[in-house]
Design a protein around this motif. Structure first.
Motif, short mmCIF file in Angstrom:
data_model
loop_
_atom_site.label_atom_id
_atom_site.label_comp_id
_atom_site.label_asym_id
_atom_site.label_seq_id
_atom_site.Cartn_x
_atom_site.Cartn_y
_atom_site.Cartn_z
N VAL A 79 -21.92 -43.80 16.32
CA VAL A 79 -22.59 -43.62 17.75
C VAL A 79 -21.78 -42.46 18.14
CG1 VAL A 79 -23.42 -44.56 19.92
CG2 VAL A 79 -23.43 -46.00 17.77
N THR A 80 -22.36 -41.23 18.54
CA THR A 80 -21.90 -40.35 19.41
C THR A 80 -22.35 -40.45 20.59
OG1 THR A 80 -23.65 -38.61 19.03
CG2 THR A 80 -21.85 -38.99 17.17
N ILE A 81 -22.07 -39.40 21.74
CA ILE A 81 -22.57 -39.58 23.09
C ILE A 81 -23.73 -39.33 22.96
CG2 ILE A 81 -21.99 -37.30 23.41
CD1 ILE A 81 -21.78 -40.00 25.94
N GLU A 82 -24.43 -38.81 22.14
CA GLU A 82 -25.86 -38.47 22.18
C GLU A 82 -26.64 -39.83 21.90
OE1 GLU A 82 -23.91 -34.46 21.28
OE2 GLU A 82 -23.89 -36.54 20.51
N GLY A 83 -26.14 -40.81 21.21
CA GLY A 83 -26.64 -41.96 20.87
C GLY A 83 -26.58 -43.07 22.11
N LEU A 84 -25.66 -42.76 23.15
CA LEU A 84 -25.53 -43.76 24.17
C LEU A 84 -26.43 -43.23 25.23
CD1 LEU A 84 -21.57 -44.26 24.65
CD2 LEU A 84 -23.35 -45.78 23.70
N ASN A 85 -26.77 -41.75 25.29
CA ASN A 85 -27.67 -41.35 26.50
C ASN A 85 -28.75 -42.07 26.57
OD1 ASN A 85 -25.63 -39.86 27.30
ND2 ASN A 85 -26.18 -37.92 26.07
N ARG A 86 -29.49 -42.17 27.56
CA ARG A 86 -30.68 -42.61 27.85
C ARG A 86 -31.36 -41.34 28.78
NH1 ARG A 86 -30.69 -46.23 31.34
NH2 ARG A 86 -32.54 -47.55 30.69
N ASP A 87 -32.91 -41.89 29.24
CA ASP A 87 -33.51 -41.05 29.96
C ASP A 87 -32.84 -40.95 31.28
OD1 ASP A 87 -35.51 -40.58 28.14
OD2 ASP A 87 -36.73 -41.79 28.71
N ALA A 88 -32.18 -42.02 31.82
CA ALA A 88 -31.47 -42.05 33.24
C ALA A 88 -29.84 -42.33 32.79
CB ALA A 88 -32.08 -43.13 34.02
N LEU A 89 -29.18 -42.14 33.80
CA LEU A 89 -27.72 -42.39 33.47
C LEU A 89 -27.33 -43.95 33.39
CD1 LEU A 89 -26.09 -40.02 36.21
CD2 LEU A 89 -26.21 -39.64 33.69
N THR A 90 -26.65 -44.20 32.39
CA THR A 90 -26.15 -45.54 32.20
C THR A 90 -25.21 -45.91 33.69
OG1 THR A 90 -24.01 -45.12 31.33
CG2 THR A 90 -26.11 -45.44 29.79
N PRO A 91 -25.14 -47.37 33.87
CA PRO A 91 -24.29 -47.63 34.97
C PRO A 91 -22.76 -47.15 34.87
CG PRO A 91 -25.54 -49.55 34.28
CD PRO A 91 -25.75 -48.64 33.40
N VAL A 92 -22.20 -46.94 33.56
CA VAL A 92 -20.94 -46.38 33.31
C VAL A 92 -21.09 -44.95 33.81
CG1 VAL A 92 -18.78 -46.11 31.82
CG2 VAL A 92 -20.34 -48.02 31.52
N GLN A 93 -21.81 -44.32 33.56
CA GLN A 93 -21.82 -42.72 33.54
C GLN A 93 -22.50 -42.43 35.06
OE1 GLN A 93 -25.32 -41.74 31.05
NE2 GLN A 93 -23.89 -41.33 29.42
N GLN A 94 -23.14 -43.34 35.87
CA GLN A 94 -23.31 -43.35 37.04
C GLN A 94 -21.98 -43.56 37.97
OE1 GLN A 94 -26.50 -42.43 38.55
NE2 GLN A 94 -24.91 -41.77 40.05
N ALA A 95 -21.26 -44.38 37.51
CA ALA A 95 -20.08 -44.77 38.26
C ALA A 95 -19.25 -43.45 38.16
CB ALA A 95 -19.26 -45.87 37.57
N PHE A 96 -18.91 -42.96 37.21
CA PHE A 96 -18.10 -41.89 36.78
C PHE A 96 -18.64 -40.58 37.77
CE2 PHE A 96 -15.92 -43.77 33.72
CZ PHE A 96 -14.98 -42.88 33.09
N VAL A 97 -20.03 -40.39 37.97
CA VAL A 97 -20.68 -39.41 38.75
C VAL A 97 -20.07 -39.93 40.49
CG1 VAL A 97 -22.68 -38.42 39.85
CG2 VAL A 97 -22.39 -38.65 37.32
N ASP A 98 -20.43 -41.34 40.46
CA ASP A 98 -20.27 -41.39 41.93
C ASP A 98 -18.84 -41.25 42.42
OD1 ASP A 98 -22.86 -42.07 41.98
OD2 ASP A 98 -22.64 -44.36 41.78
N GLU A 99 -17.85 -41.56 41.59
CA GLU A 99 -16.56 -41.29 41.88
C GLU A 99 -15.76 -40.05 41.58
OE1 GLU A 99 -14.99 -43.89 43.63
OE2 GLU A 99 -16.76 -44.96 43.71
N GLY A 100 -16.57 -39.19 41.27
CA GLY A 100 -15.65 -37.91 40.97
C GLY A 100 -15.15 -37.92 39.72
N ALA A 101 -15.46 -38.92 38.87
CA ALA A 101 -14.41 -38.98 37.65
C ALA A 101 -14.59 -38.17 36.57
CB ALA A 101 -14.68 -40.56 37.12
N ALA A 102 -15.56 -37.15 36.79
CA ALA A 102 -15.39 -35.94 35.56
C ALA A 102 -15.93 -34.87 36.26
CB ALA A 102 -16.95 -36.38 34.65
N GLN A 103 -15.12 -33.73 35.84
CA GLN A 103 -15.36 -32.25 36.25
C GLN A 103 -15.68 -31.74 35.14
OE1 GLN A 103 -11.92 -30.95 38.65
NE2 GLN A 103 -11.61 -33.03 39.37
N CYS A 104 -14.65 -30.85 34.33
CA CYS A 104 -15.22 -30.03 33.31
C CYS A 104 -15.97 -30.70 32.19
CB CYS A 104 -14.07 -29.48 32.56
SG CYS A 104 -12.99 -30.21 31.52
N GLY A 105 -15.87 -32.07 32.10
CA GLY A 105 -16.47 -32.83 31.01
C GLY A 105 -16.26 -32.82 29.69
N PHE A 106 -15.29 -32.14 29.38
CA PHE A 106 -14.81 -32.10 27.85
C PHE A 106 -14.32 -33.37 27.24
CE2 PHE A 106 -11.68 -31.28 24.39
CZ PHE A 106 -12.52 -30.17 23.71
#
Length: 473
Positions: A79-106
């Protein structure tokens, strides 16, 4: 040609089996979410989930795809990140967005894959467990405070939503129902079980295969050379894995990953503190692949597991077509990177007698970083003291000799001795006579001598704080 499930698709690979999984994912499949960073398993940018078939489903582990031979993917779910993605953000991904936990994204895909492993396998939802799960993922632009805030939010929600046991099919169903994972995870086990798989040995003509267990050091040192080499995947030999108590002896299969040691309730029961010691060895993704025998056969003078097992007076069972033999670990290391193993022999098992309940077991390690780093000097002690006298003493040291060293003379001097400051001071001098450190990038010889004295004092403090106090400057 072999098959495996890559995200949602069964793929066939007709490439050299030593091709690293990372290169197949990026260059052959164009899945650019899996990044190439250090190519040594240090940064986590190449993290993937590797799902291994079990009787009741798939067991997923985050691994560094830069160190995994493509052949290991056969009959498994990658499983790669492409295999985790859904049509909407997952709760983990949303939490990273909400808390500013990702910038460049690498680095973000690596965090997501490690946390997917956490979702599937963690027995508890707390910050410590989540922080341990992301160990080995480096972020240089966001900073870890925002990431920790995101983890706290994730754990709070998990506590309210997910109650199924770790690793169970019900856990997967709950995670899918809550949007934490895509629904492909529900059908993955059935697809994987239907794949045709070969054997453990992938040979090429009459060339002897390279023995590959975890490969976490082998693919750092010899990655290019191994791409087209025949190999024998020891991790696929079920009889070389597992932990069991047999006639009062703890027996560990040679190809058992280090992560299995820290997860074993039976092993933690006889070795209190083992989980804490193992967390000083490497990141969780490396421990998911690195094996116990691999650490020993590598014969590094600072091998952490070798040092710990020397203090436990461990024994190795080696075998080939001629039969089996048992070797004391302290006799296994003959010289720098030279071991008592015949060319056709495999290490089959490692065993040791569980320490008595009143034993003191300590492991000390000094490195530039507390975690995820190679030791400058490390040391372990197993001691039993009764009525103020030492009845058992085993001391091992690394980084101060050409081999992981058992301090035989020092232990002989201490065994049976009364615990006094004078006796312990004499032990420090005896240990100094037994070692032969060299100056290198991790420190001068004098520094290592002084460092070992401090580590031994730390051991003695666990044995007798009062007597050891007089050894401190």
């Amino acid at each position: 040609m072999f098959q495996f499930l890559l995200n949602r698709e069964v793929v066939s690979a007709d490439l050299p089996h030593g091709t690293v999984l990372l290169d197949f994912i990026r260059r052959r499949r164009g899945l650019a979410g899996t990044k190439e960073g250090c190519r040594e398993g240090d940064c986590g940018a190449c993290m993937v989930l590797l799902g291994e078939p079990l009787e009741n489903g798939l067991a997923y582990r985050p691994v560094n795809s830069c160190l995994v031979p493509l052949a290991e993917a056969e009959g498994r779910h990658v499983v790669t990140i492409e295999g985790l993605n859904r049509d909407a953000l997952t709760p983990v991904q949303q939490a990273f967005v909400d808390e500013g936990a990702a910038q460049c994204g690498f680095c973000t895909p690596g965090f997501m894959l490690s946390l997917a492993g956490f979702l599937l396998s963690s027995p508890r939802w707390d910050g410590d467990a989540a922080n341990e799960a992301i160990g080995g993922n480096l972020c240089r632009c966001t900073g870890y405070i925002a990431i920790r805030r995101a983890l706290a939010k994730v754990c709070a929600r998990l506590s309210n939503e997910i109650a199924a046991p770790a690793g169970s099919a019900e856990r997967v169903r709950q995670l899918v129902a809550g949007g934490w994972l895509p629904d492909d995870f529900l059908s993955a086990a059935g697809i994987v079980n239907g794949l045709q798989c070969g054997g453990t040995q992938i040979a090429l003509g009459h060339v002897p295969p390279v023995l590959v267990a975890g490969g976490t050091d082998l693919f750092v040192q010899r990655g290019d050379e191994l791409e087209s080499a025949p190999m024998d995947l020891l991790s696929r030999r079920a009889h070389l894995r597992g932990i069991r108590m047999e006639n009062g002896v703890c027996v560990i299969g040679a190809a058992t990953p280090l992560a299995d040691l820290e997860d074993s309730e039976a092993l933690r029961a006889v070795l209190p503190g083992l989980e804490r010691h193992l967390r000083l060895v490497a990141s969780r993704p490396i421990r998911n692949r690195a094996t116990l025998a691999g650490n020993l056969v590598n014969a590094s003078p600072i091998g952490d597991l070798a040092i710990l097992l020397l203090a436990l007076d461990a024994r190795l069972t080696l075998g080939d077509e001629a039969g089996r033999r048992v070797v004391q670990l302290r006799d296994f290391f003959l010289g720098y990177k030279v071991i008592d193993r015949r060319p056709d022999e495999l290490v089959l098992e490692i065993e040791f007698d569980p320490p008595p309940p009143d034993a003191v077991l300590g492991f000390e390690k000094v490195s530039r970083r507390t975690h995820l780093d190679i030791a400058a000097v490390n040391s372990a002690m197993l001691a039993v003291a009764r009525d103020g006298r030492i009845s058992t003493m085993r001391l091992s040291v690394g980084g101060v000799a050409p081999v992981p060293k058992f301090l035989q003379q020092t232990c002989a001097m201490l065994t049976g001795a009364e615990i006094t400051p004078a006796v312990l001071r004499g032990a420090l001098d005896a240990a100094d006579d037994e070692i032969a450190p060299i100056s290198d990038v991790r420190g001068s010889a004098d520094y290592k001598r002084n460092l070992l004295r401090r580590l031994l004092v730390a051991h003695f403090q666990k044995l007798s704080p009062e007597a050891a106090e007089e050894l401190l400057p």
